[in-house]
Structures are given as C-alpha cells and as structure tokens.
Motif scaffolding. Structure first.
Motif, PDB file in Angstrom:
ATOM      1  N   UNK A 110       0.652  -1.040   0.008  1.00  0.00           N
ATOM      2  CA  UNK A 110      -0.025   0.015   0.048  1.00  0.00           C
ATOM      3  C   UNK A 110       0.793   1.230  -0.052  1.00  0.00           C
ATOM      4  N   UNK A 111       2.099   1.250   0.485  1.00  0.00           N
ATOM      5  CA  UNK A 111       2.936   2.289   0.351  1.00  0.00           C
ATOM      6  C   UNK A 111       3.041   3.025  -1.048  1.00  0.00           C
ATOM      7  N   UNK A 112       3.010   2.183  -1.935  1.00  0.00           N
ATOM      8  CA  UNK A 112       3.263   2.843  -3.429  1.00  0.00           C
ATOM      9  C   UNK A 112       1.875   3.132  -4.029  1.00  0.00           C
ATOM     10  N   UNK A 113       0.911   2.795  -3.353  1.00  0.00           N
ATOM     11  CA  UNK A 113      -0.707   3.290  -3.927  1.00  0.00           C
ATOM     12  C   UNK A 113      -0.816   4.945  -4.026  1.00  0.00           C
ATOM     13  N   UNK A 114      -0.500   5.793  -3.088  1.00  0.00           N
ATOM     14  CA  UNK A 114      -1.012   7.341  -3.310  1.00  0.00           C
ATOM     15  C   UNK A 114      -0.290   7.769  -4.435  1.00  0.00           C
ATOM     16  N   UNK A 115       1.117   7.473  -4.588  1.00  0.00           N
ATOM     17  CA  UNK A 115       1.721   8.178  -5.692  1.00  0.00           C
ATOM     18  C   UNK A 115       1.289   7.542  -7.197  1.00  0.00           C
ATOM     19  N   UNK A 116       0.747   6.271  -7.036  1.00  0.00           N
ATOM     20  CA  UNK A 116       0.201   5.590  -8.273  1.00  0.00           C
ATOM     21  C   UNK A 116      -1.183   6.180  -8.607  1.00  0.00           C
TER      22      UNK A 116
END
Length: 295
Positions: free
Chosen positions: A237-243
């Motif tokens: 989930x760490x990568x979801x906001x930027x994606x």
C-alpha cells in the motif's frame, strides 16, 4: 495440543509470514521469530503448519470438472524463456468466441490455487490461460517453498515477457474473441500492472495487491484498471498514493477498492490470510468488470 483458530493469531504473525513468503526472512529466521508466538499450548510446528498453504480441501473447481475443457498447453515466448507451459481452460458448452483472461500466479509458480482460479474464470464464461513462470526450471515443483526459491532465480522482467507472450497467444486463439484481460495476485499483481504499461491493446487489467509500476510509465497505460488492495498490507500500500495521483493526473480509467481488515493474500483460500467476504466481493467485482470489458 491446542487447536489453532484464525482469531487466535496476532497480526504480527501474519506480517511475519508475509516477510517469509516474500523472501525477506529465510525459513530458519521465520521459525525462530515464530517461536515468540508459540504460547498457550500452541507449538511452533503447529503454528507453522497452520500458516502454510493447504491445498487438499480448498479447491473450488476440480481439474476434471465436466463443465470445462481444461488442459496444459505450451506456447512460444521468444523474448522470454522460449517455450512456456500453461493451463488453458474454457467452458465445454461455449457457443461463441470468448473473452480471454490471463491468470498470473504469485511468486511461487503455477500452484493448485492459481490453477483453481483459472478454472473459476473459465467457468464464468471466459477462455483462461494460466502460465507457469517456472517452466524453464522444470515447472512448479509441488511445494510452495521450493517454488518460491526457484522463482527467485528468474529475472522478473523476463517473466513479464513470458506473460506478454501469453497475451499474444490468447488473443490469436481460435476460441478467443480478441479481447484479452489479465488478473494477477501478489507478484502477479505487479505483472498485471506492468502489462497495462507494456501492452497497448490489453483490454483490462486487474491487479490484486500488486506492486505498482513506475509513475513515469503511467501515461503509457491504455487498459482500464480494477485494483484490489488489503488494508493491512502496508508494504504494497505504500506505493498506492503516488500511483493513484498519477492515474488521476493522466486521466486514466480505474477503480480501486481497499478491503477493510484484510491481509495481503486475502483472496488465497488455502491460507489463514484468506478473508471470505473480501475475496468473494473482489472476485465478483472482477468478473463483472471482465463481463463489461471483454464481451
């Protein structure tokens, strides 16, 4: 020996298993750290056995289901491993050409769970292909630990080429209507995301808790996305906001769902991480999306 129930397991144990399943700790470290949670009549051996996949009773659609034609095939992967083995499945009573679904396994090869998912997709009215990325190393060895070890020896970008080749195979199959989507789980979720980047005529991509592509690649995405995430899966989930920000910035078609109190791997019904309600809802949303985009 105390019978273990899911509600008895602390979240730290699920997180520890996630580290083990993704090669961040080895088997010895996993067992050592697991011992801290072997209390109240629960042994390390029983706790470990409880956490590992159990394929005996979890298969929903058996390999000889009379409603399906399901057989192993091989296809060419010129930029990948050369020749790949895959499970190809379709309804036995299909009256027309079908939408195609590529089913991408986790980081351990084409195990019984993923074969079962591929048959579920076929039973929903599609022609599905589930390749085995371990083909050049002898195929799925019948054991997830060994499968994970083998898969770690392959370059993931070469594996990506193998699944792109599966897209070409399925798109041109005589029983396919030319519309092909992909659904992938864990490592397969990353493959699904990357296929959206790499394959301009991919009809739809459905990553389950998959690693995100580089944000600079988002403009290349043409396929509609349906993204499933687990609330407790902090690593992915760490990568979801930027994606998500990039998807919005470039006006990409997507829907994303975060499943409350679910762990990474919640769709896999062979391990205690399985969340029945979340898994069934996510799968129904997936089939509805495929019906909308592939028919």
């Amino acid at each position: 020996m105390k019978e273990i129930k899911k509600e008895d397991i602390k979240q730290e144990v699920f997180d520890l298993y996630d580290d083990y399943a993704h090669n961040r700790v080895n088997r010895r470290e996993f067992i050592q750290k697991l011992s801290a949670y072997a209390v109240g009549g629960i042994t390390v051996a029983s706790l470990m056995s409880f956490m590992l996949p159990d394929y005996n009773g979890a298969i929903q659609i058996k390999s000889d289901d009379p409603r399906l034609i399901s057989d192993y095939i091989t296809y060419s992967s010129p930029k990948g491993a050369g020749t790949m083995k895959a499970l190809l499945s379709k309804p036995v009573d299909a009256k027309k050409k079908l939408g195609g679904i590529i089913v991408v396994h986790e980081n351990r090869g084409l195990n019984p769970y993923i074969e079962d998912v591929a048959r579920r997709a076929a039973l929903a009215g599609f022609i599905s292909i589930a390749p085995d990325a371990l083909t050049p190393l002898g195929g799925y060895p019948g054991n997830d630990d060994k499968g994970r070890e083998l898969q770690s020896k392959r370059d993931r970008n070469e594996i990506l080429e193998d699944f792109i080749a599966a897209f070409d195979y399925l798109k041109n199959h005589q029983d396919c209507n030319g519309k092909v989507g992909v659904v992938g789980f864990c490592f397969g979720g990353w493959i699904a995301n990357m296929m959206a980047v790499r394959v301009p005529d991919l009809s739809v991509s459905v990553p389950f808790y998959g690693g995100q592509p580089p944000v600079e690649d988002v403009p290349k995405i043409k396929a509609p996305l349906l993204l499933h995430y687990a609330e407790l899966d902090t690593r992915v989930n760490e990568g979801w906001p930027a994606y998500e920000q990039a998807l919005k910035e470039y006006n990409k078609e997507y829907m994303a769902y975060m499943y409350a109190n679910a762990n990474h791997g919640f769709h896999n019904d062979t391990t205690p991480r399985y969340d029945k309600a979340a898994a069934e809802l996510a799968w129904q949303r997936t089939i509805d999306f495929f019906n909308k985009k592939l028919m």
